[in-house]
Design a protein around this motif. Structure first.
Motif, PDB file in Angstrom:
ATOM      1  N   ALA A 161       0.812  -1.212   0.000  1.00 25.69           N
ATOM      2  CA  ALA A 161       0.000   0.000   0.000  1.00 25.69           C
ATOM      3  C   ALA A 161       0.852   1.271   0.000  1.00 25.69           C
ATOM      4  N   ARG A 162       2.146   1.135   0.323  1.00 24.49           N
ATOM      5  CA  ARG A 162       3.004   2.314   0.363  1.00 24.49           C
ATOM      6  C   ARG A 162       3.320   2.791  -1.042  1.00 24.49           C
ATOM      7  N   PRO A 163       3.658   4.070  -1.210  1.00 28.25           N
ATOM      8  CA  PRO A 163       4.109   4.525  -2.527  1.00 28.25           C
ATOM      9  C   PRO A 163       5.348   3.733  -2.943  1.00 28.25           C
ATOM     10  N   PRO A 164       5.384   3.208  -4.146  1.00 30.90           N
ATOM     11  CA  PRO A 164       6.483   2.321  -4.531  1.00 30.90           C
ATOM     12  C   PRO A 164       7.813   3.055  -4.601  1.00 30.90           C
ATOM     13  N   GLY A 165       8.869   2.320  -4.255  1.00 28.68           N
ATOM     14  CA  GLY A 165      10.206   2.888  -4.317  1.00 28.68           C
ATOM     15  C   GLY A 165      11.139   2.107  -5.211  1.00 28.68           C
ATOM     16  N   SER A 166      10.711   0.953  -5.708  1.00 31.27           N
ATOM     17  CA  SER A 166      11.560   0.103  -6.546  1.00 31.27           C
ATOM     18  C   SER A 166      11.064   0.126  -7.986  1.00 31.27           C
ATOM     19  N   ALA A 167      11.931  -0.334  -8.892  1.00 31.31           N
ATOM     20  CA  ALA A 167      11.537  -0.406 -10.293  1.00 31.31           C
ATOM     21  C   ALA A 167      10.345  -1.348 -10.482  1.00 31.31           C
ATOM     22  N   LEU A 168      10.373  -2.518  -9.825  1.00 26.88           N
ATOM     23  CA  LEU A 168       9.262  -3.460  -9.961  1.00 26.88           C
ATOM     24  C   LEU A 168       7.987  -2.897  -9.349  1.00 26.88           C
ATOM     25  N   GLY A 169       8.116  -2.202  -8.220  1.00 28.11           N
ATOM     26  CA  GLY A 169       6.953  -1.580  -7.600  1.00 28.11           C
ATOM     27  C   GLY A 169       6.326  -0.527  -8.489  1.00 28.11           C
ATOM     28  N   LEU A 170       7.164   0.267  -9.163  1.00 31.17           N
ATOM     29  CA  LEU A 170       6.643   1.284 -10.085  1.00 31.17           C
ATOM     30  C   LEU A 170       5.927   0.647 -11.267  1.00 31.17           C
ATOM     31  N   LEU A 171       6.548  -0.383 -11.853  1.00 34.77           N
ATOM     32  CA  LEU A 171       5.910  -1.068 -12.982  1.00 34.77           C
ATOM     33  C   LEU A 171       4.560  -1.633 -12.572  1.00 34.77           C
ATOM     34  N   ALA A 172       4.510  -2.283 -11.408  1.00 34.50           N
ATOM     35  CA  ALA A 172       3.248  -2.870 -10.942  1.00 34.50           C
ATOM     36  C   ALA A 172       2.208  -1.794 -10.698  1.00 34.50           C
ATOM     37  N   GLY A 173       2.591  -0.715 -10.023  1.00 35.11           N
ATOM     38  CA  GLY A 173       1.634   0.346  -9.713  1.00 35.11           C
ATOM     39  C   GLY A 173       1.089   1.015 -10.957  1.00 35.11           C
ATOM     40  N   ALA A 174       1.964   1.293 -11.924  1.00 37.96           N
ATOM     41  CA  ALA A 174       1.513   1.958 -13.146  1.00 37.96           C
ATOM     42  C   ALA A 174       0.631   1.049 -13.989  1.00 37.96           C
ATOM     43  N   LEU A 175       0.993  -0.233 -14.084  1.00 39.40           N
ATOM     44  CA  LEU A 175       0.154  -1.151 -14.864  1.00 39.40           C
ATOM     45  C   LEU A 175      -1.187  -1.391 -14.193  1.00 39.40           C
ATOM     46  N   ARG A 176      -1.232  -1.364 -12.867  1.00 39.38           N
ATOM     47  CA  ARG A 176      -2.511  -1.486 -12.163  1.00 39.38           C
ATOM     48  C   ARG A 176      -3.428  -0.328 -12.557  1.00 39.38           C
ATOM     49  N   ARG A 177      -2.869   0.882 -12.587  1.00 38.84           N
ATOM     50  CA  ARG A 177      -3.680   2.055 -12.958  1.00 38.84           C
ATOM     51  C   ARG A 177      -4.151   1.955 -14.407  1.00 38.84           C
ATOM     52  N   ARG A 178      -3.318   1.483 -15.281  1.00 37.83           N
ATOM     53  CA  ARG A 178      -3.722   1.365 -16.680  1.00 37.83           C
ATOM     54  C   ARG A 178      -4.788   0.288 -16.843  1.00 37.83           C
ATOM     55  N   ARG A 179      -4.643  -0.810 -16.125  1.00 39.62           N
ATOM     56  CA  ARG A 179      -5.683  -1.839 -16.174  1.00 39.62           C
ATOM     57  C   ARG A 179      -7.011  -1.280 -15.700  1.00 39.62           C
ATOM     58  N   ASP A 180      -6.985  -0.576 -14.569  1.00 34.71           N
ATOM     59  CA  ASP A 180      -8.220  -0.056 -13.987  1.00 34.71           C
ATOM     60  C   ASP A 180      -8.862   1.003 -14.865  1.00 34.71           C
ATOM     61  N   ALA A 181      -8.041   1.743 -15.627  1.00 33.46           N
ATOM     62  CA  ALA A 181      -8.567   2.797 -16.492  1.00 33.46           C
ATOM     63  C   ALA A 181      -8.911   2.290 -17.885  1.00 33.46           C
ATOM     64  N   GLY A 182      -8.609   1.019 -18.158  1.00 33.69           N
ATOM     65  CA  GLY A 182      -8.867   0.479 -19.485  1.00 33.69           C
ATOM     66  C   GLY A 182      -7.890   0.980 -20.529  1.00 33.69           C
ATOM     67  N   THR A 183      -6.684   1.406 -20.100  1.00 29.62           N
ATOM     68  CA  THR A 183      -5.661   1.926 -21.005  1.00 29.62           C
ATOM     69  C   THR A 183      -4.781   0.790 -21.512  1.00 29.62           C
ATOM     70  N   VAL A 184      -4.424   0.851 -22.773  1.00 30.12           N
ATOM     71  CA  VAL A 184      -3.529  -0.171 -23.344  1.00 30.12           C
ATOM     72  C   VAL A 184      -2.232  -0.190 -22.535  1.00 30.12           C
ATOM     73  N   PRO A 185      -1.757  -1.352 -22.109  1.00 30.02           N
ATOM     74  CA  PRO A 185      -0.518  -1.389 -21.326  1.00 30.02           C
ATOM     75  C   PRO A 185       0.697  -1.034 -22.180  1.00 30.02           C
ATOM     76  N   PHE A 186       1.659  -0.404 -21.524  1.00 34.06           N
ATOM     77  CA  PHE A 186       2.920  -0.137 -22.209  1.00 34.06           C
ATOM     78  C   PHE A 186       3.728  -1.433 -22.342  1.00 34.06           C
ATOM     79  N   ALA A 187       4.653  -1.458 -23.292  1.00 36.73           N
ATOM     80  CA  ALA A 187       5.621  -2.551 -23.391  1.00 36.73           C
ATOM     81  C   ALA A 187       6.747  -2.291 -22.397  1.00 36.73           C
ATOM     82  N   VAL A 188       7.272  -3.349 -21.797  1.00 33.17           N
ATOM     83  CA  VAL A 188       8.364  -3.244 -20.832  1.00 33.17           C
ATOM     84  C   VAL A 188       9.623  -3.798 -21.492  1.00 33.17           C
ATOM     85  N   VAL A 189      10.638  -2.952 -21.646  1.00 36.29           N
ATOM     86  CA  VAL A 189      11.840  -3.322 -22.392  1.00 36.29           C
ATOM     87  C   VAL A 189      13.059  -3.242 -21.481  1.00 36.29           C
ATOM     88  N   SER A 190      13.611  -4.397 -21.147  1.00 38.10           N
ATOM     89  CA  SER A 190      14.873  -4.425 -20.418  1.00 38.10           C
ATOM     90  C   SER A 190      16.023  -4.187 -21.394  1.00 38.10           C
TER      91      SER A 190
END
Length: 491
Positions: A161-190
């Motif tokens: 529930a805390r604001p994310p501080g890691s790269a994986l936490g940011l990816l998860a948080g942003a994709l959760r918002r896009r899923r909830d908003a019905g936005t096409v997910p971004f591609a993740v490129v390592s």
């Protein structure tokens, strides 16, 4: 002296090329986590080239820093309108200077995680790329399992529930918002140096979200693309000496320049559901299967870096070009490439491997780049298992001579003990340093104990012949030195 920013571009030395495109029209379509020297010299450079050719201005870069030390990056970028100078140096000494303009925004997560999340959740962001080092994905090399150890990831897992501080936490948080908003997910490129980096990144994020939000994990598994990539450009860290050289030669005051060799390569799996920039226009190879190119680079270039760094430092060398220009070391590296690595490689479409190996040796000898062996030896516990050990295992299974690779492991163990052959102190930098040294401390009573570090070596340490070769190589290094041991193994 001219301070670099948008207003000063017309006043720069004529030898410094500057963006000819209108940067006020450039908007971020890519968020990049980990804006270090390599990203500035590589991905951001390619995008700058594309913008210069009149490419879509919707493909600018917004950088994201997750480490506290990235505050320095934030401050310099803010002060310079997100501009920086890229110096490229060829083996013949030719130097070119370019102000790169593709980075147009930056967020420092420790200051404001919400700003970074909002940017990643914005529909305008169609790609999130990463250079967070091989260890940043928390996937154990020996087991292939998710095994986080860094503080930010552990904190995000402990309190989702805390604001994310890691790269994986940011990816998860942003994709959760896009899923909830019905936005096409971004591609993740390592863009990190790992076999199957897209697969590793996918495994890391799915494992992270399985622990924090199983429903999101299932959605990511079904909808999010993780294209693999192969990236290549030798890029030393930015130093005060580089800043001084830039000021002296070109009259530019830049707090964050970067220097790199003139060679650059990017091979990218063409899988971007939300769209991508027209990178093929600037020399990026868009392919259906990155693996052959990736294995070529990891097992020839990156594994050679590990060999030259540990053996070279023990022998009293400091610079990459000192090893690259030494006849014995150069022949040793070419023997490793031809006899050890190349038999493990699949066919690489469009690549002449003889010419590629010759070019690597020329690149290693590029004195103008001023790259250090110490940089190459950083975090080898993440790098050797990905670059060198797969070759060793395959050649061992084929019944081949593996003494060159075992010598590198022995040299690494001597390197970690902290003293070169002439007595000069060595200061290893490795996330597993304490663990590795605990195994080394038992070498006197249990020869080969270093190979018992299972997170690094897996079951390799139980191979009695490999262990015997390693013990013998350590003894020869102590008695004769690295250069003599290298000369012994020349074909």
């Amino acid at each position: 002296m001219v301070h670099l920013d948008a207003a000063s571009l017309p006043r720069l030395d004529a030898r410094v090329s500057v963006p000819g495109y209108d940067r006020s029209r450039v908007r971020p379509g890519i968020v990049h986590i980990g804006v270090g020297a390599f990203h500035r010299a590589h991905q951001a450079m390619y995008l700058d080239r594309l913008l210069e050719l009149g490419g879509d201005p919707g493909w600018g870069v917004c950088g994201v820093g997750v480490m506290p030390r990235d505050a320095a990056v934030r401050d310099v970028l803010r002060d310079q309108d997100h501009l920086y100078t890229l110096l490229t140096r060829a083996p013949d000494g030719t130097e070119r200077a370019r102000v790169v303009g593709s980075v147009v925004a930056h967020h420092h997560v420790p200051d404001d995680p919400e700003a970074a999340l909002a940017r990643m959740a914005d529909p305008a962001t169609r790609i999130v790329s990463l250079t967070i080092t091989e260890g940043g994905y928390s996937v154990d090399d020996a087991t292939g399992e998710f095994d986080p150890r860094d503080e930010q990831t552990l904190a995000d897992l402990a309190d989702p529930a805390r604001p994310p501080g890691s790269a994986l936490g940011l990816l998860a948080g942003a994709l959760r918002r896009r899923r909830d908003a019905g936005t096409v997910p971004f591609a993740v490129v390592s863009c990190d140096n790992m076999p199957g980096n897209g697969t590793v990144c996918r495994r890391a994020l799915l494992s992270f979200t399985a622990r924090t939000d199983p429903g999101l994990s299932a959605w990511i598994e079904e909808h999010v693309a993780f294209p693999s990539s192969m990236v290549d450009r030798i890029t030393p860290a930015t130093t005060d000496a580089l800043r001084s050289q830039l000021a002296t030669r070109y009259g530019v005051e830049d707090g964050w320049p970067v220097v790199a060799e003139d060679f650059a390569q990017w091979v990218l799996e063409d899988r971007f559901p939300a769209g991508r920039p027209a990178l093929e226009r600037v020399g990026v190879q868009l392919v259906q299967d990155v693996e052959p190119y990736e294995l070529m680079k990891l097992r020839l270039l990156n594994a050679s870096h590990q060999a030259m760094s540990h053996l070279g430092v023990l022998a009293g060398r400091r610079w990459v070009h000192e090893v690259g220009r030494d006849r014995a070391f150069s022949r040793f590296l070419r023997d490793y490439m031809d006899l050890d690595a190349r038999p493990t490689l699949p066919e690489v479409p469009g690549v002449d491997l003889d010419a590629y190996c010759e070019e690597l040796l020329a690149r290693f000898g590029n004195e103008a780049v001023c790259d250090t062996l110490a940089r190459l030896a950083t975090d080898s516990s993440d790098r050797i298992p990905k670059f060198l050990l797969p070759v060793l295992r395959e050649r061992r299974a084929a019944g081949a001579d593996v003494r060159r690779m075992v010598l590198v492991l022995a040299a690494w163990s001597r390197f970690l003990e902290g003293r070169a052959e002439d007595g000069t102190p060595i200061e290893p930098s490795d996330l597993r340093l304490a663990e590795l040294r605990s195994h080394l401390a038992r070498e006197a009573e249990q020869p080969g104990a270093f190979l018992d570090c299972r997170p690094v070596f897996g079951a390799l340490g139980q191979d009695e012949e490999v262990r015997a070769m390693y013990v013998a190589a350590r003894r020869r290094l102590a008695e004769r030195g690295a250069l003599a041991c290298v000369q012994e193994l020349l074909r």
